[in-house]
Design a protein around this motif. Structure first.
Motif, PDB file in Angstrom:
ATOM      1  N   ASN A 214      -9.182  35.293 -21.314  1.00 20.06           N
ATOM      2  CA  ASN A 214      -7.792  35.191 -21.766  1.00 20.06           C
ATOM      3  C   ASN A 214      -7.134  33.910 -21.272  1.00 20.06           C
ATOM      4  O   ASN A 214      -6.356  33.266 -21.985  1.00 20.06           O
ATOM      5  N   LEU A 215      -7.448  33.513 -20.058  1.00 17.17           N
ATOM      6  CA  LEU A 215      -6.850  32.312 -19.484  1.00 17.17           C
ATOM      7  C   LEU A 215      -7.374  31.057 -20.180  1.00 17.17           C
ATOM      8  O   LEU A 215      -6.617  30.111 -20.419  1.00 17.17           O
ATOM      9  N   VAL A 216      -8.643  31.031 -20.514  1.00 16.01           N
ATOM     10  CA  VAL A 216      -9.200  29.905 -21.267  1.00 16.01           C
ATOM     11  C   VAL A 216      -8.512  29.792 -22.625  1.00 16.01           C
ATOM     12  O   VAL A 216      -8.170  28.698 -23.090  1.00 16.01           O
ATOM     13  N   ASN A 217      -8.303  30.926 -23.278  1.00 18.33           N
ATOM     14  CA  ASN A 217      -7.624  30.910 -24.577  1.00 18.33           C
ATOM     15  C   ASN A 217      -6.204  30.383 -24.448  1.00 18.33           C
ATOM     16  O   ASN A 217      -5.697  29.678 -25.337  1.00 18.33           O
ATOM     17  N   LYS A 218      -5.543  30.703 -23.337  1.00 22.48           N
ATOM     18  CA  LYS A 218      -4.194  30.194 -23.106  1.00 22.48           C
ATOM     19  C   LYS A 218      -4.217  28.677 -22.922  1.00 22.48           C
ATOM     20  O   LYS A 218      -3.350  27.963 -23.465  1.00 22.48           O
ATOM     21  N   VAL A 219      -5.202  28.181 -22.205  1.00 23.89           N
ATOM     22  CA  VAL A 219      -5.353  26.729 -22.028  1.00 23.89           C
ATOM     23  C   VAL A 219      -5.568  26.060 -23.377  1.00 23.89           C
ATOM     24  O   VAL A 219      -4.974  25.015 -23.686  1.00 23.89           O
ATOM     25  N   ARG A 220      -6.418  26.647 -24.215  1.00 25.80           N
ATOM     26  CA  ARG A 220      -6.707  26.080 -25.539  1.00 25.80           C
ATOM     27  C   ARG A 220      -5.460  26.066 -26.419  1.00 25.80           C
ATOM     28  O   ARG A 220      -5.196  25.099 -27.129  1.00 25.80           O
ATOM     29  N   ALA A 221      -4.697  27.145 -26.374  1.00 25.70           N
ATOM     30  CA  ALA A 221      -3.526  27.271 -27.244  1.00 25.70           C
ATOM     31  C   ALA A 221      -2.396  26.332 -26.832  1.00 25.70           C
ATOM     32  O   ALA A 221      -1.694  25.769 -27.681  1.00 25.70           O
ATOM     33  N   LYS A 238      -1.360  21.352 -13.890  1.00 26.31           N
ATOM     34  CA  LYS A 238      -1.512  21.565 -15.324  1.00 26.31           C
ATOM     35  C   LYS A 238      -2.996  21.579 -15.681  1.00 26.31           C
ATOM     36  O   LYS A 238      -3.771  20.776 -15.147  1.00 26.31           O
ATOM     37  N   VAL A 239      -3.382  22.469 -16.575  1.00 26.21           N
ATOM     38  CA  VAL A 239      -4.782  22.629 -16.949  1.00 26.21           C
ATOM     39  C   VAL A 239      -4.955  22.281 -18.422  1.00 26.21           C
ATOM     40  O   VAL A 239      -4.304  22.875 -19.286  1.00 26.21           O
ATOM     41  N   TYR A 240      -5.835  21.324 -18.704  1.00 31.80           N
ATOM     42  CA  TYR A 240      -6.058  20.851 -20.068  1.00 31.80           C
ATOM     43  C   TYR A 240      -7.383  21.334 -20.654  1.00 31.80           C
ATOM     44  O   TYR A 240      -7.560  21.322 -21.868  1.00 31.80           O
ATOM     45  N   LYS A 241      -8.286  21.743 -19.779  1.00 30.42           N
ATOM     46  CA  LYS A 241      -9.575  22.260 -20.266  1.00 30.42           C
ATOM     47  C   LYS A 241     -10.166  23.163 -19.194  1.00 30.42           C
ATOM     48  O   LYS A 241     -10.107  22.849 -17.999  1.00 30.42           O
ATOM     49  N   LEU A 277     -11.879  22.356 -15.772  1.00 33.44           N
ATOM     50  CA  LEU A 277     -12.663  21.181 -16.170  1.00 33.44           C
ATOM     51  C   LEU A 277     -11.822  19.910 -16.273  1.00 33.44           C
ATOM     52  O   LEU A 277     -12.337  18.814 -16.099  1.00 33.44           O
ATOM     53  N   LYS A 278     -10.547  20.062 -16.575  1.00 32.76           N
ATOM     54  CA  LYS A 278      -9.667  18.895 -16.675  1.00 32.76           C
ATOM     55  C   LYS A 278      -8.266  19.353 -16.301  1.00 32.76           C
ATOM     56  O   LYS A 278      -7.777  20.362 -16.813  1.00 32.76           O
ATOM     57  N   CYS A 279      -7.622  18.617 -15.390  1.00 29.43           N
ATOM     58  CA  CYS A 279      -6.319  19.068 -14.913  1.00 29.43           C
ATOM     59  C   CYS A 279      -5.486  17.892 -14.421  1.00 29.43           C
ATOM     60  O   CYS A 279      -5.935  16.740 -14.420  1.00 29.43           O
ATOM     61  N   LEU A 287      -7.125  14.283 -15.116  1.00 30.04           N
ATOM     62  CA  LEU A 287      -8.446  13.881 -14.613  1.00 30.04           C
ATOM     63  C   LEU A 287      -9.485  14.943 -14.906  1.00 30.04           C
ATOM     64  O   LEU A 287      -9.201  16.141 -14.942  1.00 30.04           O
ATOM     65  N   ASP A 288     -10.730  14.483 -15.118  1.00 28.31           N
ATOM     66  CA  ASP A 288     -11.852  15.409 -15.141  1.00 28.31           C
ATOM     67  C   ASP A 288     -12.008  16.008 -13.749  1.00 28.31           C
ATOM     68  O   ASP A 288     -11.580  15.423 -12.745  1.00 28.31           O
ATOM     69  N   VAL A 289     -12.639  17.165 -13.696  1.00 27.95           N
ATOM     70  CA  VAL A 289     -12.658  17.929 -12.453  1.00 27.95           C
ATOM     71  C   VAL A 289     -13.255  17.145 -11.281  1.00 27.95           C
ATOM     72  O   VAL A 289     -12.748  17.204 -10.153  1.00 27.95           O
TER      73      VAL A 289
END
Length: 298
Positions: A214-221, A238-241, A277-279, A287-289
């Motif tokens: 669910n959290l990954v889907n929130k990041v994607r959306a 902030k999380v971008y990926k 993975l990116k934040c 930045l990449d992780v």
């Protein structure tokens, strides 16, 4: 056909660019200039500069219903809307046929945020609908539809332009059918309607009691706006990926952070583990992780 086009964000730009290749766009109606960034300097929608650069008149009316007489002066055959962002009043819809490019398979996901909701719900497919605009919320008759697959790696920034490209293609087909008088209008099944909501900043806060999926889907959306985030102490990250890391982290509590060899940034969730993975830290760069872990002090 002579078309008056209503649209504001990047989705509308993509549709507009294809539309002007085949039809005469006599004007573009977009939302007003708005303050942006920390300086609150007024910023115009990009479609405004795009249209003006083509010599197309741009209209930015605060309230459409107050400018009906202005619309009566515009020589056009049809209204076309694509992510305009405001509801068209009945007085305007009574003047001309109006069709809309909507990025979902109506009646699913009526409203302003259908792309985000499809990603948020982990859907495997969505689509585009060309519909006749009516006074209700995306409840007009359907003209054309096409499904679009949502890939696992898709987020809003990759899915939106795919849907806009399909929308532009379907729009041109619909306009051809209208010109040839072969167009068919199909009533929506209101009993199957679902509705989206406007997104608030607080919606993007990651709750680690939820599953990692669910959290990954929130990041994607929410990758573009308002961008998913969580707090490390007082620092907003902030999380971008992100991705799901199967399995739980042993001997740590929900929401606890584990870093592995400055290569993995893991957070325990209600189910499975979230891998960042990116934040971006407050005041820092995206930045990449690996780069993030090399410079961030926990």
């Amino acid at each position: 056909m002579k078309i008056l086009f209503f649209g504001t964000p990047h989705f509308a730009e993509i549709v507009f660019k294809e539309l002007v290749k085949k039809h005469e766009v006599v004007g573009v109606v977009c939302q007003e200039d708005k303050p942006a960034n920390r300086g609150k300097k007024l910023q115009s929608p990009e479609i405004k500069a795009l249209a003006e650069g083509m010599g197309i008149k741009v209209y930015q009316f605060p309230k459409l219903r107050d400018y009906i007489d202005e619309f009566k002066k515009i020589d056009c055959d049809i209204f076309v809307t694509a992510s305009y962002g405001k509801i068209l009043p009945k007085a305007l819809l009574d003047m001309k046929l109006c069709i809309n490019v909507h990025p979902s398979m109506l009646p699913k996901y009526r409203g302003a945020t259908p792309i985000q909701m499809a990603l948020l719900n982990g859907d495997k497919k969505t689509g585009v609908t060309i519909m006749k605009t009516d006074v209700g919320m995306d409840d007009g008759d359907i003209i054309l539809q096409r499904e679009v697959e949502i890939l696992d790696e898709d987020d809003y920034n990759s899915l939106m332009p795919k849907l806009a490209d399909v929308g532009a293609e379907l729009l041109l087909q619909a306009l051809e059918e209208i010109e040839n008088k072969t167009v068919k209008f199909i009533k929506q099944d209101d009993s199957k309607a679902t509705f989206t909501k406007l997104i608030q900043k607080e919606d993007a806060l990651l709750d680690f009691n939820e599953s990692a999926e669910n959290l990954v889907n929130k990041v994607r959306a929410y990758v573009e706006n308002p961008t998913a985030y969580f707090y490390l102490g007082d620092d907003r990250i902030k999380v971008y990926k992100a991705k799901v890391e199967a399995g739980d982290l042993p001997n740590v509590g929900i929401g606890d952070v584990v870093t592995v060899n400055k290569k993995m940034f893991l957070i325990k969730t209600g189910k499975d583990t979230l891998s960042i993975l990116k934040c971006q830290a407050s005041g820092g760069k995206v930045l990449d992780v690996k780069d993030f872990l090399n410079g961030y002090r926990f």
